[in-house]
Design an enzyme around this catalytic site. Structure first.
Site, PDB file in Angstrom:
ATOM      1  N   HIS A 129      31.375 -22.050 -37.494  1.00  0.00           N
ATOM      2  CA  HIS A 129      31.854 -23.323 -38.029  1.00  0.00           C
ATOM      3  C   HIS A 129      30.765 -24.364 -37.874  1.00  0.00           C
ATOM      4  O   HIS A 129      30.071 -24.389 -36.862  1.00  0.00           O
ATOM      5  CB  HIS A 129      33.120 -23.783 -37.285  1.00  0.00           C
ATOM      6  N   ASP A 143      40.404 -19.501 -40.227  1.00  0.00           N
ATOM      7  CA  ASP A 143      40.704 -18.456 -41.214  1.00  0.00           C
ATOM      8  C   ASP A 143      40.774 -17.061 -40.612  1.00  0.00           C
ATOM      9  O   ASP A 143      41.173 -16.118 -41.296  1.00  0.00           O
ATOM     10  CB  ASP A 143      39.630 -18.475 -42.315  1.00  0.00           C
TER      11      ASP A 143
HETATM   12  N1  ACO Z   1      28.373 -14.162 -39.410  1.00  0.00           N
HETATM   13  C1  ACO Z   1      27.070 -13.920 -39.063  1.00  0.00           C
HETATM   14  N2  ACO Z   1      26.165 -14.876 -38.803  1.00  0.00           N
HETATM   15  C2  ACO Z   1      26.595 -16.151 -38.878  1.00  0.00           C
HETATM   16  C3  ACO Z   1      27.908 -16.485 -39.235  1.00  0.00           C
HETATM   17  C4  ACO Z   1      28.827 -15.426 -39.500  1.00  0.00           C
HETATM   18  N3  ACO Z   1      30.099 -15.676 -39.839  1.00  0.00           N
HETATM   19  N4  ACO Z   1      28.046 -17.822 -39.260  1.00  0.00           N
HETATM   20  C5  ACO Z   1      26.846 -18.330 -38.934  1.00  0.00           C
HETATM   21  N5  ACO Z   1      25.949 -17.316 -38.705  1.00  0.00           N
HETATM   22  C6  ACO Z   1      24.575 -17.436 -38.269  1.00  0.00           C
HETATM   23  C7  ACO Z   1      23.630 -17.815 -39.401  1.00  0.00           C
HETATM   24  O1  ACO Z   1      23.119 -16.671 -40.064  1.00  0.00           O
HETATM   25  C8  ACO Z   1      22.567 -18.600 -38.678  1.00  0.00           C
HETATM   26  O2  ACO Z   1      21.745 -17.688 -38.019  1.00  0.00           O
HETATM   27  P1  ACO Z   1      20.154 -18.004 -37.859  1.00  0.00           P
HETATM   28  O3  ACO Z   1      20.083 -19.199 -36.959  1.00  0.00           O
HETATM   29  O4  ACO Z   1      19.576 -16.771 -37.284  1.00  0.00           O
HETATM   30  O5  ACO Z   1      19.638 -18.313 -39.252  1.00  0.00           O
HETATM   31  C9  ACO Z   1      23.350 -19.341 -37.610  1.00  0.00           C
HETATM   32  O6  ACO Z   1      24.499 -18.524 -37.347  1.00  0.00           O
HETATM   33  C10 ACO Z   1      23.816 -20.734 -38.036  1.00  0.00           C
HETATM   34  O7  ACO Z   1      24.549 -20.590 -39.254  1.00  0.00           O
HETATM   35  P2  ACO Z   1      24.523 -21.636 -40.428  1.00  0.00           P
HETATM   36  O8  ACO Z   1      24.786 -20.924 -41.706  1.00  0.00           O
HETATM   37  O9  ACO Z   1      23.270 -22.476 -40.351  1.00  0.00           O
HETATM   38  O10 ACO Z   1      25.751 -22.567 -40.014  1.00  0.00           O
HETATM   39  P3  ACO Z   1      26.530 -23.536 -40.964  1.00  0.00           P
HETATM   40  O11 ACO Z   1      27.065 -24.594 -40.118  1.00  0.00           O
HETATM   41  O12 ACO Z   1      25.660 -23.966 -42.101  1.00  0.00           O
HETATM   42  O13 ACO Z   1      27.693 -22.629 -41.586  1.00  0.00           O
HETATM   43  C11 ACO Z   1      29.753 -21.544 -41.904  1.00  0.00           C
HETATM   44  C12 ACO Z   1      28.998 -22.654 -41.167  1.00  0.00           C
HETATM   45  C13 ACO Z   1      29.522 -21.677 -43.422  1.00  0.00           C
HETATM   46  C14 ACO Z   1      31.236 -21.686 -41.625  1.00  0.00           C
HETATM   47  C15 ACO Z   1      29.252 -20.178 -41.409  1.00  0.00           C
HETATM   48  O14 ACO Z   1      29.498 -20.040 -40.033  1.00  0.00           O
HETATM   49  C16 ACO Z   1      29.868 -19.007 -42.171  1.00  0.00           C
HETATM   50  O15 ACO Z   1      29.351 -18.640 -43.237  1.00  0.00           O
HETATM   51  N6  ACO Z   1      30.980 -18.396 -41.667  1.00  0.00           N
HETATM   52  C17 ACO Z   1      31.663 -17.328 -42.364  1.00  0.00           C
HETATM   53  C18 ACO Z   1      32.566 -17.874 -43.439  1.00  0.00           C
HETATM   54  C19 ACO Z   1      33.789 -18.558 -42.864  1.00  0.00           C
HETATM   55  O16 ACO Z   1      34.483 -18.035 -42.007  1.00  0.00           O
HETATM   56  N7  ACO Z   1      34.079 -19.741 -43.400  1.00  0.00           N
HETATM   57  C20 ACO Z   1      35.247 -20.530 -42.989  1.00  0.00           C
HETATM   58  C21 ACO Z   1      34.818 -21.723 -42.195  1.00  0.00           C
HETATM   59  S1  ACO Z   1      36.222 -22.657 -41.636  1.00  0.00           S
HETATM   60  C22 ACO Z   1      36.734 -23.470 -43.004  1.00  0.00           C
HETATM   61  O17 ACO Z   1      36.013 -23.835 -43.858  1.00  0.00           O
HETATM   62  C23 ACO Z   1      38.112 -23.684 -43.144  1.00  0.00           C
END
Ligand code: ACO
Length: 430
Positions: A308, A365
């Site tokens: 998140h 979620d």
């Molecule tokens: N699985 C694997 N790796 C992840 C995940 C995940 N679910 N989420 C984040 N990471 C990793 C990224 O690859 C990144 O790694 P790095 O530093 O080696 O490049 C690091 O964690 C930071 O991730 P970001 O993408 O920069 O974080 P951001 O804040 O931009 O994204 C998000 C947040 C979009 C929710 C992300 O965690 C994600 O894609 N999660 C999966 C989808 C999801 O569950 N979405 C629902 C969110 S809640 C809502 O909207 C209601």
């Protein structure tokens, strides 16, 4: 210079950035004069460090995993309120007293019908249309039936628009579902509560009524409350972005629904179940192979329902849902193999250094889908349920923006990285 202000040094120049206090939580540095005073803009992909507005609706402490609406803890609201009470709280800033709640519920329940001409709108969609596309289109379309909501100016008109939108969303959602399964649309029954009415329109048929289980009503109220608002998330920021051009509330909310649909936002609730189902069905997809894929920098797969932007701790909504999922399955006298897989996946991820070091925890979620399944909702309706839940947050933000004297049209800058100026080449010389 005030001690609490920030100072930015650019070359020889020193620029003071006034500090803006929050009532609770992180203060902000005001950069609104930065470009004019320094000739520089800021670069902040995804606006991860940028407050685009002040808001008094929702407070999130991502480090400790706290969520409050208008000061009230989400845990209290989920236990003590129904969804319409929380909607009123978010939109009007206070919990309604008994008389206010009675008027509010009556106003909502007497605006649930759609204009009859909307039937042909639903008919025009293909059967396989995703209900999120239908929901978003229909939300925009209903504004065309009410000229006064197209460009409301008085607060009484804005209140009426808000009430109309909250009241009609379950009808639109249920009709989108009925269309997708080829069943006749069921009209709302205004004697029923908000959630009962939605269940009635979803699951009754002209040939047989539906018995509405109070446990399901309670559970759905809790689920909608847990989705009701969440600060400047992607869809709410979209609602504000569209609304900042003075587009009407219906159109702004319809745009927010588009943003919600994406799998990195609300669409994740459908994707989580699809991921769990794949682990269940495909012998090659195990807990460990799924974790390995999520960690692989060359694979764009992510562990859905994990991570998140704001929380670096367990999402408090996921914490509530995690124990709630067990309760619901018990009350429904059923089991779900996908819940077992979810638990194993969570345990494996939390024990893995990749997720621990990045502070990736289950989000709202991760467990909501298993509960929606237990309540009898089909997979493609999950994000629609999220949208109904989030509607007070979207509308409340639109209303807050509409009366905020600081509101400006949303128009970020860019760091241009394209070609410098070049001479035009006539077509015959290219
Ligand atoms: N699985 C694997 N790796 C992840 C995940 C995940 N679910 N989420 C984040 N990471 C990793 C990224 O690859 C990144 O790694 P790095 O530093 O080696 O490049 C690091 O964690 C930071 O991730 P970001 O993408 O920069 O974080 P951001 O804040 O931009 O994204 C998000 C947040 C979009 C929710 C992300 O965690 C994600 O894609 N999660 C999966 C989808 C999801 O569950 N979405 C629902 C969110 S809640 C809502 O909207 C209601």
């Amino acid at each position: 210079m005030s001690e609490s202000n920030g100072t930015l040094s650019i070359g020889e120049a020193s620029i003071e950035l006034p500090r803006l206090e929050a009532t609770v939580g992180q203060p902000a540095l005001d950069i609104s004069r930065l470009r004019a005073d320094s000739g520089h803009i800021t670069f902040d992909p995804g606006f991860a460090n940028t407050a685009g507005t002040r808001s008094a609706m929702t407070y999130i402490d991502g480090a400790s995993g706290e969520l409050r609406h208008r000061g009230y803890a989400i845990e209290d609201l989920a236990v003590h309120c129904n969804f319409l009470e929380v909607a009123y709280l978010l939109m009007y800033g206070k919990l309604p007293n008994q008389a206010e709640l009675a008027v509010w519920e009556h106003d909502i329940s007497t605006h649930t019908m759609l204009n009859e001409e909307m039937r042909s709108f639903f008919d025009a969609f293909p059967r396989r249309a995703h209900p999120m596309a239908v929901l978003s289109s229909a939300t925009n379309a209903i504004s065309t039936f009410y000229d006064v909501y197209r460009r409301p100016t008085r607060s009484i008109e804005i209140d009426a628009g808000a009430r109309t939108l909250i009241a009609k969303l379950p009808t639109i959602a249920a009709w989108a579902y009925k269309k997708s399964i080829g069943e006749p649309y069921i009209y709302p029954d205004n004697r029923l509560s908000y959630v009962e009415n939605f269940l009635h329109m979803m699951f009754a048929r002209p040939v047989e009524d539906v018995v509405i289980d109070p446990a399901v009503v309670k559970a759905l109220n809790v689920l909608l409350i847990l989705h009701a608002d969440h600060g400047q998330n992607c869809s709410t920021a979209t609602v504000r972005s569209v609304g900042s051009s003075r587009a009407n509330m219906f159109t702004s909310v319809a745009a927010g629904m588009g943003a919600l649909w994406g799998p990195l936002h609300g669409g994740a609730n459908q994707s989580v179940i699809e991921m769990l189902q794949e682990i269940h069905d495909d012998p090659d997809a195990t807990i460990q192979s799924t974790i390995a894929r999520a960690k692989d920098p060359d694979d764009d797969f992510r562990l859905m329902g994990f991570g998140h932007r704001v929380y670096s701790n367990y999402d408090p909504r996921a914490r509530i849902l995690s124990s709630f999922a067990e309760d619901i399955l018990d009350r429904m006298s059923t089991t779900d193999p996908l819940l077992e897989i979810a638990r194993e996946l969570e345990a494996a991820a939390l024990a893995d250094d990749y997720f621990a070091s990045r502070k990736l925890y289950p989000n709202v979620d991760f467990y909501s889908g298993t509960i929606f399944r237990a309540l009898g909702f089909p997979l493609r309706m999950f994000t629609v349920l999220f949208a109904i839940g989030r509607s007070p947050g979207w509308i409340g933000n639109w209303m807050e923006m509409n009366t905020d004297p600081e509101t400006k049209i949303i128009r970020p800058r860019q760091l241009y990285v394209g070609e410098p100026a070049r001479d035009f080449v006539p077509l015959e010389n290219r």
